[in-house]
Design a protein around this motif. Structure first.
Motif, PDB file in Angstrom:
ATOM      1  N   GLN A 257       9.234  -8.906  15.557  1.00 11.70           N
ATOM      2  CA  GLN A 257       9.540  -7.855  14.584  1.00 11.70           C
ATOM      3  C   GLN A 257      10.901  -7.275  14.928  1.00 11.70           C
ATOM      4  O   GLN A 257      11.183  -6.994  16.092  1.00 11.70           O
ATOM      5  CB  GLN A 257       8.511  -6.721  14.663  1.00 11.70           C
ATOM      6  N   LYS A 258      11.743  -7.099  13.914  1.00 10.41           N
ATOM      7  CA  LYS A 258      13.039  -6.455  14.152  1.00 10.41           C
ATOM      8  C   LYS A 258      13.089  -5.134  13.382  1.00 10.41           C
ATOM      9  O   LYS A 258      12.742  -5.084  12.203  1.00 10.41           O
ATOM     10  CB  LYS A 258      14.180  -7.370  13.709  1.00 10.41           C
ATOM     11  N   TYR A 259      13.490  -4.073  14.061  1.00  9.67           N
ATOM     12  CA  TYR A 259      13.628  -2.766  13.416  1.00  9.67           C
ATOM     13  C   TYR A 259      15.095  -2.354  13.432  1.00  9.67           C
ATOM     14  O   TYR A 259      15.717  -2.288  14.493  1.00  9.67           O
ATOM     15  CB  TYR A 259      12.765  -1.718  14.121  1.00  9.67           C
TER      16      TYR A 259
ATOM     17  N   ARG B  55      28.791  -7.352  13.400  1.00 10.79           N
ATOM     18  CA  ARG B  55      28.041  -6.244  12.809  1.00 10.79           C
ATOM     19  C   ARG B  55      26.771  -6.757  12.126  1.00 10.79           C
ATOM     20  O   ARG B  55      26.783  -7.832  11.515  1.00 10.79           O
ATOM     21  CB  ARG B  55      28.907  -5.462  11.810  1.00 10.79           C
ATOM     22  N   GLY B  56      25.728  -5.988  12.247  1.00 10.38           N
ATOM     23  CA  GLY B  56      24.439  -6.403  11.690  1.00 10.38           C
ATOM     24  C   GLY B  56      23.749  -7.467  12.521  1.00 10.38           C
ATOM     25  O   GLY B  56      22.758  -8.063  12.101  1.00 10.38           O
ATOM     26  N   GLY B  57      24.263  -7.714  13.740  1.00 15.29           N
ATOM     27  CA  GLY B  57      23.835  -8.868  14.537  1.00 15.29           C
ATOM     28  C   GLY B  57      22.426  -8.809  15.097  1.00 15.29           C
ATOM     29  O   GLY B  57      21.932  -9.816  15.614  1.00 15.29           O
ATOM     30  N   SER B  58      21.737  -7.672  14.979  1.00 16.59           N
ATOM     31  CA  SER B  58      20.349  -7.637  15.459  1.00 16.59           C
ATOM     32  C   SER B  58      19.461  -8.561  14.634  1.00 16.59           C
ATOM     33  O   SER B  58      18.449  -9.072  15.137  1.00 16.59           O
ATOM     34  CB  SER B  58      19.788  -6.218  15.400  1.00 16.59           C
ATOM     35  N   ASP B  59      19.822  -8.762  13.364  1.00 18.26           N
ATOM     36  CA  ASP B  59      19.070  -9.721  12.538  1.00 18.26           C
ATOM     37  C   ASP B  59      19.121 -11.104  13.190  1.00 18.26           C
ATOM     38  O   ASP B  59      18.114 -11.813  13.274  1.00 18.26           O
ATOM     39  CB  ASP B  59      19.688  -9.823  11.124  1.00 18.26           C
ATOM     40  N   LEU B  60      20.316 -11.467  13.653  1.00 17.63           N
ATOM     41  CA  LEU B  60      20.496 -12.775  14.292  1.00 17.63           C
ATOM     42  C   LEU B  60      19.707 -12.855  15.594  1.00 17.63           C
ATOM     43  O   LEU B  60      19.055 -13.871  15.874  1.00 17.63           O
ATOM     44  CB  LEU B  60      21.998 -13.024  14.536  1.00 17.63           C
TER      45      LEU B  60
ATOM     46  N   SER C 111      25.857  -8.274   0.584  1.00 20.66           N
ATOM     47  CA  SER C 111      24.555  -7.589   0.596  1.00 20.66           C
ATOM     48  C   SER C 111      24.130  -7.414   2.043  1.00 20.66           C
ATOM     49  O   SER C 111      23.615  -8.338   2.649  1.00 20.66           O
ATOM     50  CB  SER C 111      23.487  -8.431  -0.101  1.00 20.66           C
ATOM     51  N   LYS C 112      24.335  -6.223   2.585  1.00 21.72           N
ATOM     52  CA  LYS C 112      24.178  -6.123   4.038  1.00 21.72           C
ATOM     53  C   LYS C 112      22.725  -6.046   4.484  1.00 21.72           C
ATOM     54  O   LYS C 112      22.452  -5.837   5.667  1.00 21.72           O
ATOM     55  CB  LYS C 112      24.988  -4.954   4.579  1.00 21.72           C
ATOM     56  N   VAL C 113      21.780  -6.244   3.564  1.00 21.47           N
ATOM     57  CA  VAL C 113      20.366  -6.201   3.948  1.00 21.47           C
ATOM     58  C   VAL C 113      20.050  -7.252   5.023  1.00 21.47           C
ATOM     59  O   VAL C 113      19.191  -7.025   5.878  1.00 21.47           O
ATOM     60  CB  VAL C 113      19.448  -6.319   2.704  1.00 21.47           C
TER      61      VAL C 113
HETATM   62 MG    MG Z   1      21.439  -4.489   9.246  1.00 21.20          MG
END
Ligand code: MG
Ligand code: ADP
Ligand code: ASP
Length: 405
Positions: A6-8, A150-155, A208-210
């Protein structure tokens, strides 16, 4: 018993109440006997605040030191999340990116993952613990702290789901799923139940930065199924996988806006073979990602050329352009200006005519002037004045009837 990653994201861990909420959600899975790995971001606003603080001291901070600084944000959250879990009686342990074996190259601030060993995560899971991993960060082969863009927690989450052969990968965020457009910009945007990797990737790379674009690319390459959903509700979110239903019938799946773009313009360039090659080779060597390009003939056989880059790449792009112009012995760098990019994305475009006509017709009716255009097999995109981005996105969204079921 399943392995669940799970990623928050930042808003979902933004304050003590939200961290408590995450802890309760994790506890619910853990008490059903599942093995849970939780990837967390920095609290929302923390990464930006750290960047600002560095820039107060030096407008062009060193990339290695920036990674050292930015990694702090996620490190705070892993410890707080583990502490919150202990508080409600759940055994949990935190791990940095390095401890989780997220091995990267040494391209600081935009490092690429080379390997994911998982460190001792499997052992900890087998011992009954929840493992909390710092997103966004890794370690290079020579032991340096790196970050994944940036946004790298998704990765981080998707790479760990792959490495651990997780049964489920859930990306928890502050919207119920992936929508036909950013619901904060287009009020009648609708949630998409299932979307293909191709479309999700194109939406993500169009702004779309989602989801971070690189994370979708990784998921597609290694066939990691994932779901984007809300950390505030229990509603099903959006599943991202290889095939989405009705792929060919649906012309446009979604509209994306990118407000993080700038246009670099070079006037009066010598009009001879090799000029573009020299310029874009130099930009590539500097790691500047160029998106749209437009060239036209100016006076006296000289050429004018514009290209777009992410705003944070402007200093490096301008520096490189100045060096190239000096070498070419001609041309001038004009002032760089912000632009917005609005894109329509859908795999159905491959087989349908008339998409461009509808797209441009919508912009014309909304009074939006187009500065640049690009297309791919499944995307059509324009650069426009930033002030018109929302109006343009709503017009395109309406023209393709995306607000209707
Ligand atoms: Mg993000
Ligand atoms: P997190 O901190 O959880 O990673 P982000 O802020 O990175 O969250 O991404 C979630 C945001 O993405 C939403 O709040 C929303 O405004 C924005 N967004 C942009 N395009 C879309 C879209 N097509 N569908 C859903 N959200 C979108
Ligand atoms: N904290 C990092 C960022 O703001 C990574 C992330 O949130 O995914 O970009």
């Amino acid at each position: 018993m399943a392995i669940i990653v799970q990623k928050y994201g930042g808003t979902s861990v933004g304050d003590p109440d939200r961290i408590r909420n995450v802890a309760q959600r994790v506890k619910a899975q853990h008490s059903q006997g599942h093995q849970v790995v939780v990837v967390v971001s920095a609290r929302s606003g923390v990464t930006n605040a750290l960047i600002e603080r560095a820039k107060l001291l030096n407008p062009l901070p060193d990339d290695r030191e920036m990674d050292m600084l930015l990694a702090v944000g996620e490190q705070e959250t892993i410890a707080l999340t583990a502490i919150a879990l202990h508080g409600i009686g759940v055994p949990a342990v935190s791990r940095t990116g390095a401890q989780a074996g997220i091995i990267t190259d040494d391209a600081h601030t935009r490092a690429r993952i080379l390997d994911v060993t998982g460190g001792d995560i499997r052992q900890q899971l087998d011992d009954g613990k929840v493992v909390i991993v710092a997103g966004f960060q890794g370690i290079s082969r020579n032991g340096q702290v790196t970050t994944l863009g940036r946004g790298g927690s998704d990765l981080s989450a998707i790479a760990l789901a792959w490495a651990l052969k997780a049964d489920t990968c859930q990306i928890y965020t502050d919207v119920p799923g992936v929508f036909t457009a950013d619901p904060r910009v287009v009020p009648d945007a609708r949630q998409i139940d299932v979307i293909s990797y191709d479309e999700m990737l194109e939406l993500a790379s169009s702004g779309s930065k989602v989801m971070q674009a690189r994370s979708v690319e990784f998921a597609q390459k290694y066939r990691v199924l994932f779901e984007v959903r809300s950390s505030f509700t229990d509603q099903p979110g959006t599943t991202v996988k290889n095939e989405a239903p009705n792929m060919e019938q649906i012309l446009v799946r979604g509209v994306a806006v990118d407000n993080n773009q700038a246009k670099v313009t070079l006037n009066d360039l010598p009009d001879r073979p090799g000029v573009a090659a020299t310029l874009f080779q130099a930009l590539g060597e500097e790691g500047v990602v160029v998106d749209m390009i437009i060239q036209n003939i100016g006076r006296g056989g000289l050429a004018n050329l514009s290209f777009t880059v992410a705003k944070e790449d402007v200093p490096r792009a301008e520096g490189t352009v100045r060096e190239v112009l000096a070498k070419l012995g001609g041309g001038q760098l004009m002032p760089t200006g912000d632009i917005a990019k609005v894109s329509a994305v859908g795999v159905g475009m491959r087989t349908h005519a008339g998409v461009a006509a509808t797209f441009f017709g919508a912009l014309a009716q909304a009074g939006v002037n187009i500065l640049m255009i690009t297309t791919s097999e499944i995307k059509i995109a324009v650069a426009i004045e930033p002030a018109q981005a929302a109006v343009a996105a709503r017009a395109v969204h309406a023209a393709f009837h995306l607000g209707q079921p």
